[in-house]
Design a protein around this motif. Structure first.
Motif, PDB file in Angstrom:
ATOM      1  N   GLN A  81       0.829  -1.210   0.000  1.00 37.43           N
ATOM      2  CA  GLN A  81       0.000   0.000   0.000  1.00 37.43           C
ATOM      3  C   GLN A  81       0.864   1.261   0.000  1.00 37.43           C
ATOM      4  O   GLN A  81       0.533   2.249  -0.666  1.00 37.43           O
ATOM      5  CB  GLN A  81      -0.936   0.001   1.203  1.00 37.43           C
ATOM      6  N   ALA A  82       1.971   1.230   0.730  1.00 38.83           N
ATOM      7  CA  ALA A  82       2.863   2.397   0.755  1.00 38.83           C
ATOM      8  C   ALA A  82       3.466   2.622  -0.626  1.00 38.83           C
ATOM      9  O   ALA A  82       3.599   3.771  -1.069  1.00 38.83           O
ATOM     10  CB  ALA A  82       3.962   2.202   1.796  1.00 38.83           C
ATOM     11  N   GLY A  83       3.826   1.543  -1.315  1.00 38.88           N
ATOM     12  CA  GLY A  83       4.349   1.680  -2.681  1.00 38.88           C
ATOM     13  C   GLY A  83       3.320   2.268  -3.614  1.00 38.88           C
ATOM     14  O   GLY A  83       3.629   3.158  -4.428  1.00 38.88           O
ATOM     15  N   GLN A  84       2.076   1.784  -3.505  1.00 35.65           N
ATOM     16  CA  GLN A  84       1.001   2.315  -4.349  1.00 35.65           C
ATOM     17  C   GLN A  84       0.749   3.786  -4.037  1.00 35.65           C
ATOM     18  O   GLN A  84       0.562   4.603  -4.945  1.00 35.65           O
ATOM     19  CB  GLN A  84      -0.283   1.510  -4.140  1.00 35.65           C
ATOM     20  N   PHE A  85       0.745   4.122  -2.762  1.00 35.92           N
ATOM     21  CA  PHE A  85       0.524   5.513  -2.361  1.00 35.92           C
ATOM     22  C   PHE A  85       1.654   6.399  -2.881  1.00 35.92           C
ATOM     23  O   PHE A  85       1.411   7.520  -3.348  1.00 35.92           O
ATOM     24  CB  PHE A  85       0.404   5.623  -0.840  1.00 35.92           C
ATOM     25  N   SER A  86       2.880   5.908  -2.793  1.00 31.94           N
ATOM     26  CA  SER A  86       4.024   6.670  -3.280  1.00 31.94           C
ATOM     27  C   SER A  86       3.898   6.917  -4.780  1.00 31.94           C
ATOM     28  O   SER A  86       4.145   8.030  -5.259  1.00 31.94           O
ATOM     29  CB  SER A  86       5.319   5.912  -2.976  1.00 31.94           C
ATOM     30  N   LYS A  87       3.494   5.887  -5.515  1.00 29.31           N
ATOM     31  CA  LYS A  87       3.316   6.037  -6.961  1.00 29.31           C
ATOM     32  C   LYS A  87       2.219   7.058  -7.263  1.00 29.31           C
ATOM     33  O   LYS A  87       2.388   7.935  -8.115  1.00 29.31           O
ATOM     34  CB  LYS A  87       2.960   4.684  -7.569  1.00 29.31           C
ATOM     35  N   GLN A  88       1.099   6.956  -6.549  1.00 24.88           N
ATOM     36  CA  GLN A  88      -0.012   7.881  -6.768  1.00 24.88           C
ATOM     37  C   GLN A  88       0.398   9.303  -6.395  1.00 24.88           C
ATOM     38  O   GLN A  88       0.055  10.261  -7.086  1.00 24.88           O
ATOM     39  CB  GLN A  88      -1.227   7.442  -5.948  1.00 24.88           C
ATOM     40  N   TRP A 147       0.342  12.646  -8.658  1.00 23.80           N
ATOM     41  CA  TRP A 147      -0.288  13.909  -8.244  1.00 23.80           C
ATOM     42  C   TRP A 147       0.701  15.060  -8.358  1.00 23.80           C
ATOM     43  O   TRP A 147       0.344  16.157  -8.804  1.00 23.80           O
ATOM     44  CB  TRP A 147      -0.817  13.805  -6.825  1.00 23.80           C
ATOM     45  N   ILE A 148       1.916  14.827  -7.929  1.00 22.74           N
ATOM     46  CA  ILE A 148       2.941  15.877  -7.994  1.00 22.74           C
ATOM     47  C   ILE A 148       3.173  16.273  -9.449  1.00 22.74           C
ATOM     48  O   ILE A 148       3.273  17.464  -9.775  1.00 22.74           O
ATOM     49  CB  ILE A 148       4.244  15.416  -7.310  1.00 22.74           C
TER      50      ILE A 148
END
Length: 130
Positions: free
Chosen positions: A71-78, A82-83
């Motif tokens: 989940q942290a990897g997915q959040f980092s990618k998302q 966004w950035i």
């Protein structure tokens, strides 16, 4: 003779008492060993239950850690996406600002030209009338 019989009787009774004491002591020893064995087994069983719970909890934690890493990897990618979107938006705003400044600059140039043309036109009108 009577005294000898009395002594034999007393010594046999003493032997029996000692033998019975030894038997009682041996029985107590066996009971103590049995009780100690039962206690040891109960303690080991209790510890095994705790160890089993700790093992199950550790497996759950390992699973949760793996899930959290995914989940942290997915959040980092998302977040990276966004950035990028925000940076693109900021760039578009800068470009709009640049176009607006360009339009103002052109407008100012056109006004300057219009003013110059009006001035020249008025100068021609006044020279023609004179």
């Amino acid at each position: 003779m009577l005294s000898r019989l009395l002594k034999e009787h007393q010594s046999k009774q003493t032997e029996r008492k000692e033998l019975q004491g030894e038997r009682k002591e041996e029985g107590r020893r066996r009971e103590a060993i049995t009780a100690a064995t039962c206690l040891t087994e109960a303690l080991v069983d209790h510890l095994n239950v705790g160890v089993a719970k700790a093992y199950v909890n550790q497996r759950k934690l390992d699973h949760e850690v793996k899930t959290l890493q995914v989940q942290a990897g997915q959040f980092s990618k998302q977040t990276g996406q966004w950035i990028s979107m925000v940076e693109g938006f900021n760039q578009a705003l800068k470009e709009i600002g640049d176009v607006e400044n360009w339009a103002r600059s052109i407008e100012m140039d056109m006004r300057t030209i219009a003013t110059a043309l009006e001035y020249v036109h008025k100068g021609q009108l006044t020279s023609a009338s004179s």
